[in-house]
Design an enzyme around this catalytic site. Structure first.
Site, PDB file in Angstrom:
ATOM      1  N   ASN A 117     -10.233  -0.402   0.124  1.00  0.00           N
ATOM      2  CA  ASN A 117      -8.776  -0.277   0.123  1.00  0.00           C
ATOM      3  C   ASN A 117      -8.243  -0.861  -1.184  1.00  0.00           C
ATOM      4  OD1 ASN A 117      -6.031  -0.506   0.515  1.00  0.00           O
ATOM      5  ND2 ASN A 117      -6.183  -1.399   2.565  1.00  0.00           N
TER       6      ASN A 117
ATOM      7  N   CYS B 176       0.823  -1.230   0.000  1.00  0.00           N
ATOM      8  CA  CYS B 176       0.000   0.000   0.000  1.00  0.00           C
ATOM      9  C   CYS B 176       0.852   1.274   0.000  1.00  0.00           C
ATOM     10  CB  CYS B 176      -0.962   0.002   1.173  1.00  0.00           C
ATOM     11  SG  CYS B 176      -1.987  -1.475   1.243  1.00  0.00           S
TER      12      CYS B 176
ATOM     13  N   HIS C 280      -3.314   7.154   2.260  1.00  0.00           N
ATOM     14  CA  HIS C 280      -3.746   5.816   1.830  1.00  0.00           C
ATOM     15  C   HIS C 280      -5.145   5.552   2.382  1.00  0.00           C
ATOM     16  CE1 HIS C 280      -4.018   1.649   1.068  1.00  0.00           C
ATOM     17  NE2 HIS C 280      -3.764   1.251   2.300  1.00  0.00           N
TER      18      HIS C 280
END
Ligand code: ACO
Length: 321
Positions: free
Chosen positions: A278, A115, A248
């Site tokens: 996500n 990520c 993020h």
């Protein structure tokens, strides 16, 4: 001194949104209330079985190149951040170069930092351009995390989605990227991993994403606060000078806790996690592009991009847009 700016952004989400209620209808033992209360996620997009990360990356890249006002062959460096590449090799970046019809034999490679991958790719590209060796880079985050989810594990499968985001970076006479920082601590690898590999024609180990959610939560809040402060300190500017935090997009509660640590109001934070889930390396450039196209982020404004992911890896960039 050579400066580096973001010349254009683009993004792409496959198919229609899949809501939490849609997941329940597909037989997942969860509820909209549970997922929304703990994560802020209401929907995600899931790619069809024959769509790879390079396909999502292609559309996002075409949009970024158009926004930058250049031609595909003006790109002289391609970096794709992904943990869900089309193949073991060639790289998704090499496939993307081909799909974009770029014939100038520019460098193309993937970055694997989960990520935090987009921040890693952005920082690498910035240093290539600053060195004078390259002039215009395409940096992409592209993921099909739906491929590595165990759909019988409700504690993870509700959290993720597929998508891609891209930026074109180029030389500039005015400062763009003001400061960046990258970190990793591999000793934390067991709390978020896909601990499988391919050998002798078989998957060895576990091919699905596994996560200790509470350990990840604590670690993420700590390092996201620290690394944002680090880039502000490096540039000698205060948090008050930041117009937008674009973190993020894993979990709304992590984002809120990070904003609070920095003393920023949620009015100054771009959030897309409710709509996208996500999307790992794609989440930051996706949120950046949404901020641009929905008219929140204006030229001249100051932003902090930051991410954290498996490894653990984390990083941030302070940018005058
Ligand atoms: N629906 C309904 N119930 C669920 C679900 C679900 N999808 N998943 C778990 N539960 C249940 C559990 O079975 C458990 O039930 P029990 O008490 O009867 O045993 C209960 O909910 C609580 O489970 P916990 O795992 O303790 O839930 P927690 O409050 O910690 O929330 C969560 C889990 C949302 C994952 C949280 O830990 C979190 O947000 N962690 C951050 C992780 C994250 O965002 N990861 C993203 C990837 S990492 C990254 O991008 C940086």
């Amino acid at each position: 001194m050579i400066h580096v700016r973001i010349a254009g952004t683009g993004s792409y989400l496959p198919g229609e949104p899949v809501s939490n209620d849609d997941l329940v209808a597909r037989g997942i033992d969860t509820s909209d209330e549970w997922v929304a209360a703990r994560t802020g996620i209401r929907a995600r997009h899931l790619a069809a079985a024959d769509v790879g990360a390079s396909d999502l990356a292609r559309v996002a890249s075409e949009r970024a190149i158009e926004a930058a006002g250049c031609d595909p062959d003006d790109i002289d460096l391609i970096i794709v951040a992904t943990s869900t590449p089309d193949y073991i090799f060639p790289s998704t970046a090499a496939l993307l170069q081909s799909k974009l019809g770029i014939r100038n034999s520019c460098a193309a490679f993937d970055v694997q930092a989960v990520c935090a991958g987009f921040i890693y790719g952005l920082t690498i590209a910035e240093k290539f351009i600053r060195s004078g060796s390259h002039k215009r880079a395409l940096v992409v985050g592209a993921e099909v995390f739906s491929r590595i989810l165990d759909w019988s594990d409700r504690s993870t499968c509700v959290l993720f989605g597929d998508g891609a985001g891209a930026v074109v970076l180029e030389t500039s006479d005015k400062p763009g990227i003001l400061a960046s920082a990258l970190h990793a601590d591999g000793s934390h690898h067991p709390i978020l991993c896909v601990a499988g590999s391919v050998a002798s024609g078989q998957v060895i180990g576990d091919p699905f994403l596994r996560m200790d959610g509470q350990a990840v939560f604590k670690f993420a809040v700590k390092v996201l606060g620290e690394v944002a402060s680090e880039v502000l300190d490096k540039a000698g500017v205060s948090a008050e000078s930041v117009d937008w935090l674009i973190p993020h997009q894993a979990n709304l509660r992590i984002i809120q806790a990070t904003a609070k640590r920095l003393g920023l109001s949620m009015d100054n934070v771009i959030t897309t996690v409710a709509r996208h889930g996500n999307t790992s390396a794609a989440s930051i450039p996706l949120a950046l592009d949404v901020a641009v196209r929905e008219g929140h982020l204006q030229r001249g404004q100051r932003i902090v991009l930051e991410g954290v992911g498996g490894g653990f890896t984390w990083g941030a960039a302070l940018i005058d847009f």
